[in-house]
Design an enzyme around this catalytic site. Structure first.
Site, PDB file in Angstrom:
ATOM      1  N   SER A   1      20.630 -23.360 -34.490  1.00 51.88           N
ATOM      2  CA  SER A   1      19.933 -24.171 -35.500  1.00 51.88           C
ATOM      3  C   SER A   1      18.963 -25.201 -34.938  1.00 51.88           C
ATOM      4  O   SER A   1      17.759 -24.968 -34.930  1.00 51.88           O
ATOM      5  CB  SER A   1      20.949 -24.868 -36.409  1.00 51.88           C
ATOM      6  OG  SER A   1      21.794 -25.701 -35.651  1.00 51.88           O
TER       7      SER A   1
ATOM      8  N   GLU B   1      25.911 -14.922 -28.406  1.00 56.13           N
ATOM      9  CA  GLU B   1      25.248 -14.493 -27.175  1.00 56.13           C
ATOM     10  C   GLU B   1      26.133 -13.517 -26.396  1.00 56.13           C
ATOM     11  O   GLU B   1      27.359 -13.528 -26.504  1.00 56.13           O
ATOM     12  CB  GLU B   1      24.956 -15.709 -26.278  1.00 56.13           C
ATOM     13  CG  GLU B   1      24.055 -16.740 -26.907  1.00 56.13           C
ATOM     14  CD  GLU B   1      24.727 -17.536 -28.012  1.00 56.13           C
ATOM     15  OE1 GLU B   1      25.951 -17.738 -27.973  1.00 56.13           O
ATOM     16  OE2 GLU B   1      24.004 -17.940 -28.956  1.00 56.13           O
TER      17      GLU B   1
HETATM   18  N1  HPA Z   1      26.806 -19.544 -29.884  1.00 57.04           N
HETATM   19  C1  HPA Z   1      25.884 -19.739 -30.840  1.00 57.04           C
HETATM   20  N2  HPA Z   1      26.124 -20.416 -31.932  1.00 57.04           N
HETATM   21  C2  HPA Z   1      27.353 -20.932 -32.110  1.00 57.04           C
HETATM   22  C3  HPA Z   1      28.367 -20.759 -31.153  1.00 57.04           C
HETATM   23  C4  HPA Z   1      28.081 -20.017 -29.976  1.00 57.04           C
HETATM   24  O1  HPA Z   1      28.920 -19.823 -29.083  1.00 57.04           O
HETATM   25  N3  HPA Z   1      29.461 -21.408 -31.637  1.00 57.04           N
HETATM   26  C5  HPA Z   1      29.110 -21.949 -32.817  1.00 57.04           C
HETATM   27  N4  HPA Z   1      27.838 -21.672 -33.119  1.00 57.04           N
END
Ligand code: HPA
Length: 277
Positions: free
Chosen positions: A217, A198
Site C-alpha cells: 500500500s 512475495e
Molecule cells: N507482504 C506483503 N504485504 C503484506 C505482508 C507481506 O508479507 N504481510 C501483510 N501485508
C-alpha cells in the site's frame, strides 16, 4: 449501477484534484466539520486507534463521499470518521483504502490522501500491516517507515511533475513518535503490487536493495501526500515475517489475526503519537 461506471475518477478527462475537492466538501457537509487538521489511514491491525484518539463526532460510509470505492476486502472497514482530540484538533480517520492490486488505477488508490489534503489536513499518518525482513523483528511489532522503495512501477503523479522525496517520511515526526516510544525501530518499506505475497527470492531482492518491510500500500499514497504538501508519518505493524524469512506459508488469516492480537498495544501507541502531533 456498477462501481466501475459511477466513479468519476474513472473518467480520464476528469481532474482528480477537483474530485478530491468535491469529496472534501462532502465530508464537511456530512460530518459538520469544516476543516480537518490531521488525517490517518488505518491499515490492518490499526483500527482500534480511532477510539483512543478522541471523541468521534461523525462516522460516514465511504460510499457517500465522491470518488471513494466500495471496500474490496472484508476486514477493511469502508468508513470515514471525524474525531475531536482533547487538544481540540479535528482528525479525519480514513478506514477505506483502495489498493493498487485491485486494478482500478492509481487515481483511485490516492484519492483518499488527496481528499484528506483538500479537507485541510497538513499531516498524513499512513499505517499498514506488512511483512518484516529484519531478523530482530517479530510479528506484532510496530515499526516506523524511514523511506520507501516503490516497486509497483506506478506513480500517482501525472505528466512532468517532479516532486522531491528526500524527507518523505518526516524525520521530525519519526523523532516525535520515538519520544513516545523510544523502542520503535525503523525501516525502508518496499511496495510490491500484490495481491500475491512475495516469493522468498523477491524478499531476498528487497533486502539486497535496502528494504526492511514488504507491503502492498503505502508508497503510492505517500508520494501523493507529498505532492499535496503534507508532512508524512508512516508506521507498519509487522504482521508476519516476510516469505522465506519465516519458513511457514503466509496467509491472509495470519495477517488479520496478528493485527487483532497487536491492536490494543499499537492503538494506544498511535493515539499517543497523534495526541503529540
Ligand atoms: N507482504 C506483503 N504485504 C503484506 C505482508 C507481506 O508479507 N504481510 C501483510 N501485508
Amino acid at each position: 449501477m456498477s462501481d466501475a461506471i459511477d466513479n468519476p475518477l474513472d473518467d480520464p478527462t476528469a481532474d482528480p484534484f477537483e474530485i478530491a475537492a468535491e469529496a472534501a466538501a462532502d465530508i464537511a457537509r456530512l460530518t459538520g466539520v469544516e476543516r480537518h487538521d490531521i488525517a490517518l489511514t488505518l491499515g490492518s491491525g490499526w483500527g482500534r486507534a480511532a477510539e483512543l484518539i478522541g471523541e468521534t463526532t461523525a462516522t460516514i460510509p465511504a460510499t457517500e463521499v465522491t470518488g471513494f470505492s466500495r471496500p474490496a476486502l472484508e476486514g477493511h472497514v469502508g468508513s470515514l470518521r471525524s474525531i475531536r482530540t482533547p487538544k481540540g484538533r479535528n482528525v479525519l480517520i480514513i478506514g477505506a483504502r483502495t489498493h493498487y492490486y485491485e486494478g482500478h488505477g492509481v487515481r483511485r488508490v490516492v484519492h483518499s490522501v488527496r481528499t484528506a489534503a483538500a479537507t485541510g489536513a497538513r499531516t498524513m499518518v499512513l499505517t499498514n500491516g506488512a511483512g518484516g525482513i529484519k531478523p530482530a523483528w517479530s510479528p506484532g511489532q510496530p515499526v516506523l517507515i524511514s523511506d520507501h522503495l516503490n516497486l509497483t512501477g506506478a506513480s500517482p503523479l501525472e505528466g512532468a511533475t517532479f516532486i522531491d522525496l528526500t524527507d518523505l517520511y518526516s524525520q521530525r515526526l519519526r523523532d516525535l513518535a520515538r519520544s513516545i516510544d523510544p523502542s520503535l525501530d525503523e525501516g525502508v518499506y518496499c511496495q510490491f503490487r500484490g495481491p500475491q505475497y512475495e516469493t522468498p527470492a523477491e524478499v531476498r531482492m528487497a533486502r539486497t536493495i535496502g528494504g526492511h518491510i514488504v507491503g502492498m500500500s503505502t508508497a503510492l499514497e505517500a508520494i501523493a501526500a507529498r505532492q499535496a504538501g503534507m508532512e508524512i508519518l508512516g508506521m507498519s505493524l509487522i504482521t508476519n515475517m516476510a516469505a522465506g524469512i519465516q519458513t511457514t506459508p503466509l496467509s491472509h488469516q495470519e495477517v488479520i489475526e496478528a493485527g487483532q492480537a497487536a491492536e490494543p498495544v499499537i492503538a494506544s501507541l498511535l493515539a499517543r503519537v497523534v495526541g503529540a502531533l
